[in-house]
Design an enzyme around this catalytic site. Structure first.
Site, PDB file in Angstrom:
ATOM      1  N   GLY A 623       0.833  -1.197   0.000  1.00 41.72           N
ATOM      2  CA  GLY A 623       0.000   0.000   0.000  1.00 41.72           C
ATOM      3  C   GLY A 623       0.862   1.238   0.000  1.00 41.72           C
ATOM      4  O   GLY A 623       2.020   1.206   0.400  1.00 41.72           O
ATOM      5  N   GLY A 625       0.681   5.658   0.436  1.00 39.11           N
ATOM      6  CA  GLY A 625      -0.164   6.788   0.826  1.00 39.11           C
ATOM      7  C   GLY A 625       0.681   8.006   1.079  1.00 39.11           C
ATOM      8  O   GLY A 625       1.901   7.972   0.903  1.00 39.11           O
ATOM      9  N   GLY A 626       0.036   9.087   1.490  1.00 37.25           N
ATOM     10  CA  GLY A 626       0.758  10.326   1.733  1.00 37.25           C
ATOM     11  C   GLY A 626       1.821  10.163   2.805  1.00 37.25           C
ATOM     12  O   GLY A 626       2.887  10.761   2.738  1.00 37.25           O
ATOM     13  N   TYR A 627       1.532   9.320   3.770  1.00 33.81           N
ATOM     14  CA  TYR A 627       2.444   9.123   4.891  1.00 33.81           C
ATOM     15  C   TYR A 627       3.648   8.292   4.520  1.00 33.81           C
ATOM     16  O   TYR A 627       4.661   8.340   5.187  1.00 33.81           O
ATOM     17  CB  TYR A 627       1.682   8.386   6.004  1.00 33.81           C
ATOM     18  N   GLY A 628       3.542   7.480   3.463  1.00 31.58           N
ATOM     19  CA  GLY A 628       4.629   6.582   3.089  1.00 31.58           C
ATOM     20  C   GLY A 628       4.091   5.282   2.527  1.00 31.58           C
ATOM     21  O   GLY A 628       3.098   5.282   1.795  1.00 31.58           O
ATOM     22  N   VAL A 630       3.197   0.957   2.960  1.00 30.30           N
ATOM     23  CA  VAL A 630       2.925  -0.182   3.836  1.00 30.30           C
ATOM     24  C   VAL A 630       3.546  -1.432   3.212  1.00 30.30           C
ATOM     25  O   VAL A 630       3.367  -1.692   2.033  1.00 30.30           O
ATOM     26  CB  VAL A 630       1.411  -0.404   4.034  1.00 30.30           C
ATOM     27  N   LYS A 644       3.942  -0.051   8.490  1.00 25.66           N
ATOM     28  CA  LYS A 644       3.655   1.273   7.935  1.00 25.66           C
ATOM     29  C   LYS A 644       4.906   2.104   8.115  1.00 25.66           C
ATOM     30  O   LYS A 644       5.290   2.450   9.226  1.00 25.66           O
ATOM     31  CB  LYS A 644       2.470   1.877   8.683  1.00 25.66           C
ATOM     32  N   ASP A 740     -10.887   9.088  10.284  1.00 28.00           N
ATOM     33  CA  ASP A 740     -10.649   8.770   8.869  1.00 28.00           C
ATOM     34  C   ASP A 740     -11.252   7.413   8.514  1.00 28.00           C
ATOM     35  O   ASP A 740     -10.595   6.552   7.951  1.00 28.00           O
ATOM     36  CB  ASP A 740      -9.154   8.801   8.559  1.00 28.00           C
TER      37      ASP A 740
END
Ligand SMILES: *[C@@H]1O[C@H](CO)[C@@H](O)[C@H](O)[C@H]1NC(C)=O
Ligand SMILES: *[C@@H]1O[C@H](CO)[C@@H](O)[C@H](O)[C@H]1NC(C)=O
Ligand SMILES: *[C@@H]1O[C@H](CO)[C@@H](O)[C@H](O)[C@H]1NC(C)=O
Length: 969
Positions: A623, A625-628, A630, A644, A740
């Site tokens: 996965g 996402g904006g955070y990094g 997975v 994560k 979220d």
């Protein structure tokens, strides 16, 4: 007075004399390497380059001056051991070796440029016990004089270039336990005493015959083996042997590993019923015929490979289910037909079943008790017409390409039926270390196959580290891989507190040739090859000479003293940081305060997580996402995890990260994804969660792989997620607002239990339960509570709004914003409660639902969902009311929502009553029976009528996720 003086001096003089005498004596004693041996070593050395540095000094006393690799006996200073493992030596072995007649150990292994013919003079070393010339480049024939080494126990000449026949004289090595001539270019027949005067059949003490990977040939006579032998390993694979397999192999009760694969053996497989200790049986790639061997009584078997032979076609052998320890079963192209028994897939240790290119037919029904460790079932190119698939199989790799059921349009595009790469080798966990001059050696394990590796790798890692580190401090990496069916493990060691290892460290710590390291059970014997080690480089040596001057030393000395105080200070700090993973937290630890208070989360090291993800290989990314990113990973104990990993330099600060960990470690509920641990090291911020095998709800609803969720499954998912959220709102201490909630944050496990994930944006709710928090608006477009968006006042009811959107997704099976439409508006617009069946939503909803039917309670569900997306918070139900309502809907459908776990149960409070008029709640208690997803089997057969909707969803390939495939169900 004078007399007194003399009397006083005399003892002093005597003492001085004595000391001088002793000094002289010790010099004489030290210089007394037996001249024959000293001369022999000096002469051997003339043919070698790259000898250890200690040999290069102008010394005539190898014993006294402690040449590396030399051991002597005290009494007469004879050389008893010559060990030059992995010294990068070049050259040949001269006849002078024959002068070292007291040698017990001769080990010149892992000097790949040491070679030439092997001198017959070795036959003079009649005291020799261990002879190891492994991984050099000796060529020519194996000298028959080696038969004179009557004391020999270890005979390792493998991985050289030897040619010609195996000399019959080796049969005279009556004490030999280990005979290894593998990986050479030997030809001809195996010598035996009846035909050749002497031969291998006389080696009654031998435990290991390793003759694999040569060009040995001809039939093997019956009298080659007998019941007085003590063989554990017979490795004859990858030669040109022909004729029948001697039935005398079946009378060696000690046998553990028998590899006869890749030869030209013909005829029947002899009875081996008495080989109850046999663990590995490899007979593949021969021309064996006759009936399929009956392995029923070989209860120790773990690994069987009978592939590619010409057995009489047969049904599925009964022993498939009678070998309790079976780990890998490989029988490609041997003409088995019929239906596989369910019991096979429930065997405790089973990991791989490889039965491709057979005649298996009928329905594949693996049953309900599939063993958790099973991870590859390869049934490609059989005649299977239908498959019964259970949800518990979801994370397994089942390959059915080339079966009739795959010609059906329904399954043809699914991963079941498309050729997938076996990712096995990359899935082995490994650990790596980095330094300028690592010492690297490869261990070649002789016996294990796939099954063993997975099972024993943690143990291997453990005891190998212990062995290698007991002698010199080092950081150790282990990198296992498999090629040619043999397991290899690269050991990579980095020196600690020194730039390089020196000669004696390599010789004494890393030479495992003589099996000094004991691997886990079933790994059996191994051999080792070291990689050339740069003991020094030319430049540094030149500098070193220049540096050795008094003045420089003085300066260095002074500097060292100056540094000492500083170092002491630093060391104190470092000690603290080693014990506390948070000590290195940010640049100003004061800001963050104490280390997080963790209940159950564990601190992982970066190394551990690298090991578990194969160094964060892209293939393990699941996965983004904006955070990094997975990643999927596997810990050494086998536990699957999702990591994560924040982008380096991501916005999240240390404090925020710490808060998140503290928060997550407090939350435990069956419907919330659990935190396993975290890593905070070298600027990395990682959260380690339990791995949820079946992907996200959004993938299940509208992802390419189109799991077909029926109405009852959707209700169960709604209930599960509601329970998880109700726990966060009402039972977490302090309460948590998720902030979220969306279908990509609801994960499905192997039993299709929904778990709410990603508390990254979670925020603690202040003391009053209905407390409002002023904050910057965070969340995902499409799920965002409009009231929260406008007022920036966050309450638990904002979560309810987002959850309502998820409930609508369950009905519509589309993202909240699709084709420029907003799901909430679309449903509200189409709504027509007069339509008691579909509430007017037939054109909006997922066609799968009305095609499947059984939409009991649908209007009630729609009403509930719309209640959640009311404009203002107070009009929306609370999470715990929603749990009740979904439970009721399920009950009315004849579904049992499952007994509640203690943590999710709650009492009906006053708010329920104010809310009650909107929903006609009944007050019946929660049923105690559980909702059994597992027992629901979904059958697909070749003749299943087309269900186009499934296929239409396959839009674009999604390579990253291919292992997380779900079976249509
Ligand atoms: C197996 O062992 C039994 C008893 O030890 C013996 O009687 C029998 O002959 C053996 N069978 C074979 C095939 O060697
Ligand atoms: C295998 O044996 C058969 C006859 O026994 C022979 O014709 C054939 O050449 C052999 N194949 C190899 C690869 O040695
Ligand atoms: C295989 O051997 C077992 C025990 O030796 C016997 O009971 C069984 O009938 C055999 N199976 C076949 C198919 O011959």
């Amino acid at each position: 007075m004078a007399k007194g003086e003399r009397e006083g001096r005399l003892p002093l003089l005597l003492l001085l004399l004595l000391v001088l005498c002793l000094l002289a004596q010790s010099r004489i004693a030290a210089a007394a390497t037996h001249p024959q041996d000293a001369a022999a070593l000096k002469s051997l050395m003339r043919k070698w380059s790259n000898v250890p540095a200690s040999w290069r000094k102008k010394s005539n006393d190898p014993c006294g001056d402690k040449w590396d690799g030399i051991e002597c006996n005290g009494a007469n200073s004879r050389v008893t051991s010559l060990n030059l493992f992995g010294m990068n030596m070049k050259g040949t072995l001269s006849d002078d070796i024959g002068s070292l007649t007291e040698l017990r150990v001769l080990d010149l292994s892992s000097n790949k440029d040491l070679g030439g013919p092997l001198t017959p003079a070795i036959g003079k070393l009649i005291q020799l016990i261990n002879l190891a010339l492994i991984g050099c480049s000796f060529s020519g024939s194996v000298p028959s004089e080696l038969g004179n080494l009557a004391q020999l126990e270890f005979f390792g000449l493998n991985s050289n270039q030897f040619t010609g026949r195996i000399p019959p004289s080796l049969g005279k090595l009556s004490k030999v336990k280990w005979l290894d001539l593998a990986d050479n270019k030997l030809t001809g027949l195996l010598p035996n005493s009846r035909d050749n005067g002497a031969g291998l059949d006389q080696l009654l003490n031998a435990e290991h015959f390793h003759l694999n990977q040569n060009s040995l040939e001809g039939p093997i006579p019956e009298y080659m083996f007998n019941s007085s032998m003590h063989l554990k390993h017979i490795l004859l694979d990858r030669n040109n042997f022909s004729g029948t397999i001697p039935s005398s192999i079946g009378v060696i009760p000690t046998l553990e590993v028998l590899r006869l694969n890749n030869n030209n053996f013909t005829g029947r497989v002899p009875a081996m019923n008495n080989l109850t200790k046999l663990h590995v049986l490899m007979l593949s790639n021969n021309k064996l015929s006759g009936p399929m061997p009956n392995l029923t009584d070989m209860e120790g078997l773990g690994n069987v490979d009978l592939s590619n032979n010409s057995f009489t076609p047969s049904g599925v052998p009964s022993w498939f289910t009678e070998l309790p320890g079976l780990m890998t079963l490989t029988m490609q192209s041997v003409g088995i037909s019929g239906k596989l028994p369910q019991k096979l897939f429930g065997l405790r240790d089973l990991q791989h079943v490889i039965l491709n290119d057979n005649e298996l037919n009928d329905t594949l029904d693996m049953g309900n008790n599939i063993n958790d460790g099973l991870d590859l079932v390869d049934l490609r190119n059989n005649k299977i017409t239908s498959v019964t698939v259970y949800s518990s199989l979801d994370s397994k790799l089942l390959k059915l390409e080339g079966n009739p059921l795959c010609t059906d349009s329904l399954l043809s595009n699914t991963l079941l039926c498309t050729d997938q790469l076996t990712e096995f080798p990359t899935m082995l966990p490994f650990s790596d270390v980095q330094c300028p001059h690592p010492f690297v050696e490869t261990i070649f394990f002789r016996s294990p196959s796939f099954g063993d590796v997975r099972k024993f790798l943690p143990e291997l890692h453990d005891n190998l580290s212990r062995t290698v580190s007991s002698c010199t401090p080092n950081k150790l990496g282990l990198i296992p891989y498999i090629d040619d069916v043999y397991l290899k493990v690269d050991i990579k060691a980095c020196p600690v507190k020194q730039k390089r290892f020196n000669y004696s460290q390599v010789l004494n710590c890393f030479n495992l040739t003589l099996q000094t390291y004991k691997p886990p059970e079933n790994f059996g014997p191994y051999y080792v090859k070291s990689h050339p080690y740069p003991f020094h480089d030319k430049a540094s040596r030149a500098i070193l000479i220049g540096v050795v001057t008094g003045s420089v030393l003085l300066v260095v000395g002074l500097a060292l003293i100056g540094l000492y105080a500083l170092r002491q200070k630093k060391r104190a700090k470092k000690l603290v940081s080693q014990n506390n993973p948070f000590a290195s937290w940010g640049s100003t630890p004061e800001d963050i305060g104490e280390a997080p208070k963790l209940k159950s989360a564990r601190a992982f090291t970066l190394e551990e997580l690298k090991l578990s993800t194969n160094d964060f290989k892209q293939i393990n990314a699941i996965g983004e996402g904006g955070y990094g990113t997975v990643y999927r990973g596997k810990l050494l104990d086998g536990q699957l995890i999702a990591i994560k990993r924040s982008k380096q330099g991501s916005m999240q600060g240390g404090l925020e990260f710490k808060t998140e960990i503290e928060l997550l470690s407090r939350v435990h509920h069956n419907n919330l994804v659990g935190l396993v641990g975290f890593c905070f090291e070298k600027g990395e911020k990682m959260l380690v969660y339990e791995f949820i095998s079946n992907g996200t709800l959004s993938e299940a609803l509208y992802g390419m792989e189109g799991v077909q969720l029926d109405w009852s499954m959707r209700l169960k998912i709604a209930l599960d997620s509601a329970r998880g959220l109700a726990y966060l709102h009402d039972h977490a201490n302090p309460p948590i607002i998720h902030r979220d909630i969306k279908s990509t944050n609801i994960l499905l496990d192997s039993k299709m239990t929904a778990k709410v994930a990603d508390f990254g944006l979670s925020l603690l709710v202040s003391d009053s339960e209905e407390g409002e928090l002023c904050t910057n608006v965070k969340g995902t477009l499409g799920y965002l509570d409009p009231e929260y968006y406008m007022t920036q006042q966050l309450t638990a009811k904002s979560d309810v709004y987002s959850f309502g959107v998820v409930l609508l997704e369950l009905i519509v099976a589309k993202p909240p914003i699709y084709e420029k439409k907003y799901i909430v508006r679309e449903v509200k617009t189409a709504l027509d409660m007069e339509d008691t069946m579909y509430c007017g939503l037939k054109d909006v909803m997922d066609p799968v639902l009305y095609k499947m039917g059984g939409l009991l309670g649908f209007p009630r569900f729609v009403t509930m969902a719309l209640q959640c997306v009311e404009e203002v918070g107070p009009d929306r139900p609370k999470m715990n009311n929603l749990v009740r309502e979904i439970e009721m809907i399920m009950q009315d459908n004849g579904l049992t929502p499952g007994s509640m776990s203690a943590s999710s149960s709650f009492s009906v409070d006053s708010t329920t009553r104010t809310f009650a008029p909107r929903y006609p709640y009944s007050s019946t208690s929660t049923p105690s029976t559980t909702y059994q997803m597992d027992s629901r089997a979904f059958e697909y057969s070749g003749g299943f009528p087309s269900q186009g909707s499934l296929k239409n969803r396959n839009t674009s390939p999604k390579p990253l996720n291919s292992r997380e495939r779900r079976l249509p169900g």
